[in-house]
Design a protein around this motif. Structure first.
Motif, PDB file in Angstrom:
ATOM      1  N   GLN A  58       5.124 -48.391  56.586  1.00 39.12           N
ATOM      2  CA  GLN A  58       4.100 -47.965  57.530  1.00 39.12           C
ATOM      3  C   GLN A  58       2.876 -48.871  57.451  1.00 39.12           C
ATOM      4  OE1 GLN A  58       4.320 -45.778  59.847  1.00 39.12           O
ATOM      5  NE2 GLN A  58       6.247 -44.790  59.304  1.00 39.12           N
ATOM      6  N   LEU A  59       2.512 -49.271  56.225  1.00 37.37           N
ATOM      7  CA  LEU A  59       1.368 -50.162  56.055  1.00 37.37           C
ATOM      8  C   LEU A  59       1.644 -51.510  56.700  1.00 37.37           C
ATOM      9  CD1 LEU A  59      -1.416 -50.650  54.793  1.00 37.37           C
ATOM     10  CD2 LEU A  59      -0.247 -51.424  52.717  1.00 37.37           C
ATOM     11  N   ALA A  60       2.850 -52.020  56.498  1.00 36.56           N
ATOM     12  CA  ALA A  60       3.207 -53.306  57.084  1.00 36.56           C
ATOM     13  C   ALA A  60       3.248 -53.244  58.600  1.00 36.56           C
ATOM     14  CB  ALA A  60       4.569 -53.758  56.548  1.00 36.56           C
ATOM     15  N   MET A  61       3.713 -52.114  59.137  1.00 38.02           N
ATOM     16  CA  MET A  61       3.814 -51.973  60.586  1.00 38.02           C
ATOM     17  C   MET A  61       2.472 -51.745  61.241  1.00 38.02           C
ATOM     18  SD  MET A  61       6.982 -52.285  61.534  1.00 38.02           S
ATOM     19  CE  MET A  61       6.822 -51.587  63.182  1.00 38.02           C
ATOM     20  N   GLY A  62       1.563 -51.025  60.562  1.00 37.66           N
ATOM     21  CA  GLY A  62       0.322 -50.620  61.217  1.00 37.66           C
ATOM     22  C   GLY A  62      -0.936 -51.171  60.621  1.00 37.66           C
ATOM     23  N   GLY A  63      -0.816 -52.178  59.741  1.00 41.99           N
ATOM     24  CA  GLY A  63      -2.002 -52.745  59.102  1.00 41.99           C
ATOM     25  C   GLY A  63      -2.911 -53.433  60.092  1.00 41.99           C
ATOM     26  N   GLY A  64      -4.124 -53.756  59.622  1.00 41.51           N
ATOM     27  CA  GLY A  64      -5.087 -54.395  60.500  1.00 41.51           C
ATOM     28  C   GLY A  64      -4.877 -55.888  60.579  1.00 41.51           C
ATOM     29  N   GLY A  65      -5.738 -56.571  61.290  1.00 43.04           N
ATOM     30  CA  GLY A  65      -5.722 -58.017  61.400  1.00 43.04           C
ATOM     31  C   GLY A  65      -4.452 -58.532  62.025  1.00 43.04           C
ATOM     32  N   ALA A  66      -3.905 -59.611  61.412  1.00 43.39           N
ATOM     33  CA  ALA A  66      -2.738 -60.266  61.982  1.00 43.39           C
ATOM     34  C   ALA A  66      -1.539 -59.339  62.047  1.00 43.39           C
ATOM     35  CB  ALA A  66      -2.378 -61.510  61.159  1.00 43.39           C
ATOM     36  N   ALA A  67      -1.452 -58.421  61.081  1.00 42.51           N
ATOM     37  CA  ALA A  67      -0.284 -57.532  61.046  1.00 42.51           C
ATOM     38  C   ALA A  67      -0.224 -56.633  62.255  1.00 42.51           C
ATOM     39  CB  ALA A  67      -0.298 -56.705  59.764  1.00 42.51           C
ATOM     40  N   ALA A  68      -1.378 -56.419  62.919  1.00 40.29           N
ATOM     41  CA  ALA A  68      -1.403 -55.510  64.057  1.00 40.29           C
ATOM     42  C   ALA A  68      -1.295 -56.245  65.381  1.00 40.29           C
ATOM     43  CB  ALA A  68      -2.690 -54.692  64.039  1.00 40.29           C
ATOM     44  N   SER A  69      -1.403 -57.589  65.390  1.00 44.17           N
ATOM     45  CA  SER A  69      -1.358 -58.334  66.632  1.00 44.17           C
ATOM     46  C   SER A  69       0.059 -58.426  67.148  1.00 44.17           C
ATOM     47  CB  SER A  69      -1.950 -59.734  66.425  1.00 44.17           C
ATOM     48  OG  SER A  69      -1.179 -60.446  65.481  1.00 44.17           O
ATOM     49  N   GLY A  70       0.179 -58.773  68.436  1.00 44.87           N
ATOM     50  CA  GLY A  70       1.487 -58.851  69.044  1.00 44.87           C
ATOM     51  C   GLY A  70       2.148 -60.192  68.804  1.00 44.87           C
ATOM     52  N   PRO A  71       3.321 -60.392  69.403  1.00 44.47           N
ATOM     53  CA  PRO A  71       4.057 -61.645  69.224  1.00 44.47           C
ATOM     54  C   PRO A  71       3.351 -62.821  69.903  1.00 44.47           C
ATOM     55  CG  PRO A  71       5.124 -60.261  70.855  1.00 44.47           C
ATOM     56  CD  PRO A  71       4.047 -59.433  70.234  1.00 44.47           C
ATOM     57  N   GLU A  72       3.672 -64.024  69.438  1.00 40.86           N
ATOM     58  CA  GLU A  72       3.166 -65.254  70.026  1.00 40.86           C
ATOM     59  C   GLU A  72       4.306 -65.960  70.741  1.00 40.86           C
ATOM     60  OE1 GLU A  72       2.632 -68.363  66.779  1.00 40.86           O
ATOM     61  OE2 GLU A  72       3.002 -66.547  65.583  1.00 40.86           O
ATOM     62  N   GLU A  73       3.972 -66.908  71.592  1.00 38.26           N
ATOM     63  CA  GLU A  73       5.014 -67.679  72.266  1.00 38.26           C
ATOM     64  C   GLU A  73       5.094 -69.063  71.646  1.00 38.26           C
ATOM     65  OE1 GLU A  73       6.017 -69.469  76.675  1.00 38.26           O
ATOM     66  OE2 GLU A  73       5.197 -67.434  76.533  1.00 38.26           O
ATOM     67  N   VAL A  74       6.270 -69.434  71.179  1.00 37.96           N
ATOM     68  CA  VAL A  74       6.481 -70.730  70.538  1.00 37.96           C
ATOM     69  C   VAL A  74       7.725 -71.368  71.152  1.00 37.96           C
ATOM     70  CG1 VAL A  74       6.889 -71.954  68.376  1.00 37.96           C
ATOM     71  CG2 VAL A  74       5.478 -69.889  68.390  1.00 37.96           C
ATOM     72  N   GLY A  75       7.535 -72.508  71.782  1.00 36.05           N
ATOM     73  CA  GLY A  75       8.664 -73.192  72.397  1.00 36.05           C
ATOM     74  C   GLY A  75       9.364 -72.359  73.442  1.00 36.05           C
ATOM     75  N   GLY A  76       8.590 -71.549  74.164  1.00 37.04           N
ATOM     76  CA  GLY A  76       9.167 -70.699  75.198  1.00 37.04           C
ATOM     77  C   GLY A  76       9.858 -69.459  74.678  1.00 37.04           C
ATOM     78  N   VAL A  77       9.696 -69.169  73.374  1.00 37.96           N
ATOM     79  CA  VAL A  77      10.339 -68.006  72.750  1.00 37.96           C
ATOM     80  C   VAL A  77       9.273 -67.078  72.194  1.00 37.96           C
ATOM     81  CG1 VAL A  77      11.883 -67.236  70.913  1.00 37.96           C
ATOM     82  CG2 VAL A  77      12.376 -69.354  72.164  1.00 37.96           C
ATOM     83  N   GLN A  78       9.436 -65.792  72.399  1.00 34.02           N
ATOM     84  CA  GLN A  78       8.535 -64.813  71.803  1.00 34.02           C
ATOM     85  C   GLN A  78       8.834 -64.705  70.314  1.00 34.02           C
ATOM     86  OE1 GLN A  78       5.967 -62.799  73.379  1.00 34.02           O
ATOM     87  NE2 GLN A  78       6.284 -64.554  74.743  1.00 34.02           N
ATOM     88  N   LEU A  79       7.796 -64.934  69.510  1.00 39.16           N
ATOM     89  CA  LEU A  79       7.972 -64.917  68.065  1.00 39.16           C
ATOM     90  C   LEU A  79       6.978 -63.969  67.420  1.00 39.16           C
ATOM     91  CD1 LEU A  79       8.971 -66.029  65.283  1.00 39.16           C
ATOM     92  CD2 LEU A  79       7.196 -67.788  65.514  1.00 39.16           C
ATOM     93  N   LEU A  80       7.480 -63.065  66.623  1.00 35.97           N
ATOM     94  CA  LEU A  80       6.627 -62.205  65.815  1.00 35.97           C
ATOM     95  C   LEU A  80       6.837 -62.639  64.368  1.00 35.97           C
ATOM     96  CD1 LEU A  80       5.998 -58.428  66.247  1.00 35.97           C
ATOM     97  CD2 LEU A  80       6.205 -59.442  63.975  1.00 35.97           C
TER      98      LEU A  80
END
Length: 207
Positions: A85-107
């Motif tokens: 639960q801490l890993a899933m709902g922590g603050g900062g980077a842990a709470a941000s959404g996926p990024e796009e890298v090389g046209g692929v959604q990456l978390l």
């Protein structure tokens, strides 16, 4: 044979171990006479020590130990869930959404204090956020690192979780990873290089 003149010469007899030594062959070991008496006295001393430690009668020591073991398993399960639960709902980077890298959604996440066995359920939860893309997790615990990579949706048609996980593990100083094209795991000896593992995944994706 028993190599005694009469069974009374054996006196006290106590079986102390039993196991298999070959197909269809069992080995039984036992003590007799004074050796058996000393063994039983030693076992009684252990039982009395546990009785005093647990403040319970000797006859109830086994039940007490079983209750403590059940409690330990329950606490371990609750701790693993709390970490998840801490890993899933922590603050900062842990709470941000996926990024796009090389046209692929990456978390991509570093999970401090999370061991390898706890990464899989976390990755399964993150699949809800990334139904088509890559989930790359590096867990760090006891100075070591564990890598979990999952590939979801259409991304699984062109990307291999094994290749991505292997790149991360090698960057962390490990030997490699294994699994399926859509899910792979591996371990490495250096938790301090966790971000390097994620950087290797980004690089392989073309970021």
């Amino acid at each position: 044979g028993t190599h005694v003149d009469r069974t009374g010469d054996i006196a006290l007899f106590k079986i102390v171990s039993e196991g298999g030594v070959a197909a269809g062959v069992r080995r039984i070991e036992g003590l007799t006479g004074e050796a058996a008496r000393r063994w039983l006295v030693g076992q009684a001393a252990v039982a009395r020590s546990l009785s005093e430690q647990f403040r319970t009668p000797v006859s109830e020591v086994l039940a007490r130990v079983e209750a403590l073991e059940a409690q330990r398993r329950k606490l371990e399960k609750e701790l693993a869930e709390a970490r998840r639960q801490l890993a899933m709902g922590g603050g900062g980077a842990a709470a941000s959404g996926p990024e796009e890298v090389g046209g692929v959604q990456l978390l991509a996440r570093v999970m401090d204090g999370v061991g390898g066995k706890d990464l899989r359920p976390i990755a399964e939860e993150f699949k809800k956020q990334v139904p088509d893309g890559v989930i790359a997790l590096v867990g760090t615990a006891d100075g070591k690192a564990a890598v979990t990579v999952a590939v979801t949706g259409a991304a699984a048609q062109k990307l291999s979780a094994v290749d991505l996980a292997r790149a991360a593990v090698l960057a962390l100083g490990g030997q490699g990873a294994g699994g399926r094209p859509d899910f792979a795991q591996g371990g490495a000896p250096d938790a301090a290089r966790a971000e390097e593992g994620l950087a290797a995944v980004r690089a392989l994706l073309g970021g």
